[in-house]
Design a protein around this motif. Structure first.
Motif, PDB file in Angstrom:
ATOM      1  N   UNK A 170      19.673  15.400 -22.693  1.00  0.00           N
ATOM      2  CA  UNK A 170      20.604  14.403 -22.210  1.00  0.00           C
ATOM      3  C   UNK A 170      21.062  14.683 -20.792  1.00  0.00           C
ATOM      4  N   UNK A 171      20.639  15.787 -20.231  1.00  0.00           N
ATOM      5  CA  UNK A 171      21.019  16.122 -18.855  1.00  0.00           C
ATOM      6  C   UNK A 171      20.344  15.138 -17.896  1.00  0.00           C
ATOM      7  N   UNK A 172      20.786  15.059 -16.656  1.00  0.00           N
ATOM      8  CA  UNK A 172      20.109  14.169 -15.700  1.00  0.00           C
ATOM      9  C   UNK A 172      18.771  14.737 -15.246  1.00  0.00           C
ATOM     10  N   UNK A 173      17.830  14.796 -16.168  1.00  0.00           N
ATOM     11  CA  UNK A 173      16.507  15.305 -15.872  1.00  0.00           C
ATOM     12  C   UNK A 173      15.617  14.228 -15.301  1.00  0.00           C
ATOM     13  N   UNK A 174      14.564  14.689 -14.610  1.00  0.00           N
ATOM     14  CA  UNK A 174      13.587  13.728 -14.119  1.00  0.00           C
ATOM     15  C   UNK A 174      12.849  13.097 -15.276  1.00  0.00           C
ATOM     16  N   UNK A 175      12.318  11.901 -15.020  1.00  0.00           N
ATOM     17  CA  UNK A 175      11.575  11.172 -16.024  1.00  0.00           C
ATOM     18  C   UNK A 175      10.076  11.341 -15.783  1.00  0.00           C
TER      19      UNK A 175
END
Lengths: 114, 114
Positions: free
Chosen positions: A98-103
């Motif tokens: 749920x972290x702001x990780x890359x897609x």
């Protein structure tokens, strides 16, 4: 390792028909997104799945569009009674947690409605 | 609410020259900023991201971007362009306190001339 896969790569259909687009995310990725890309319009968010939570459907343009994700893995985007304005490239992406990780994006499905 | 703007539809640069692709954003809260590249008939590929920390972020293929909070910008840069850098570039933003669903810009077509 295997990336995000989508099928079919191309789909041509007649106006009024229903279509199903499939997305296989990267194994272990809990987040899955669907986008629509039209020429010159950038990416339009459609729907977001995160784990077992209720999906965020806020981007679906009409009730003709729906999506499901089975077992937290494969996802299917369904468009009922297709219209010519539905013609676009449909992109699926997945990301871990749920972290702001890359897609990580799939190659897309090009949908043409005649 | 969040939004992102890529003010240039197209950027032209000669091979070997420095390149800049511009991106400005608007969010409530702390921004999470991303750059992606899309080659013809391919899905998007992640280049780099800013979450926190150093304002200068280095990414894949020699690209870097500078986070400027006062100007709400996150411009993509490369010191020496290659013909193979020609592609469509997308800036994206999400923010703290949200669901991390990013908003994408309309994309900038980078053309590097030999």
């Amino acid at each position: 390792g295997a990336g995000v896969s989508q099928s079919p790569s191309n789909k041509v259909t007649e106006k009024g028909k229903d279509v199903e687009l499939r997305c296989d995310p990267i194994s272990g990725h809990t987040a899955l997104y669907w986008y629509r890309q039209s020429l010159g319009q950038g990416l339009e968010f459609l729907i977001y799945f995160q784990g077992n939570s209720a999906p965020d459907k806020s981007g679906l343009p009409s009730d003709r569009f729906s999506a499901e994700r089975t077992g937290g893995s494969v996802s299917t985007l369904t468009i009922q009674r297709t219209q010519q304005e539905d013609s676009a490239v449909y992109l699926c992406a997945s990301s871990p947690g749920t972290a702001p990780n890359e897609q990580f994006f799939g190659p897309g499905t090009r949908l043409t409605v005649l | 609410a969040q939004s992102v703007a890529q003010p240039e539809d197209q950027v032209n640069v000669a091979e070997g020259n420095p390149l800049t692709v511009k991106c400005t954003y608007s969010v409530s809260g702390n921004p999470y900023l991303f750059w992606y590249v899309q080659y013809p008939n391919r899905g998007l590929q992640f280049l780099l991201k800013y979450i926190t920390g150093d304002n200068l972020v280095k990414g894949s293929y020699g690209f870097e971007a500078e986070f400027n909070k006062s100007q709400t910008s996150f411009h993509l840069k490369k010191p020496s362009a290659l013909v193979s850098d020609s592609a469509l570039y997308f800036c994206a933003v999400s923010h703290s306190g949200g669901s991390y669903i990013p908003t994408f810009g309309r994309g900038t077509s980078l053309i590097v001339h030999p």
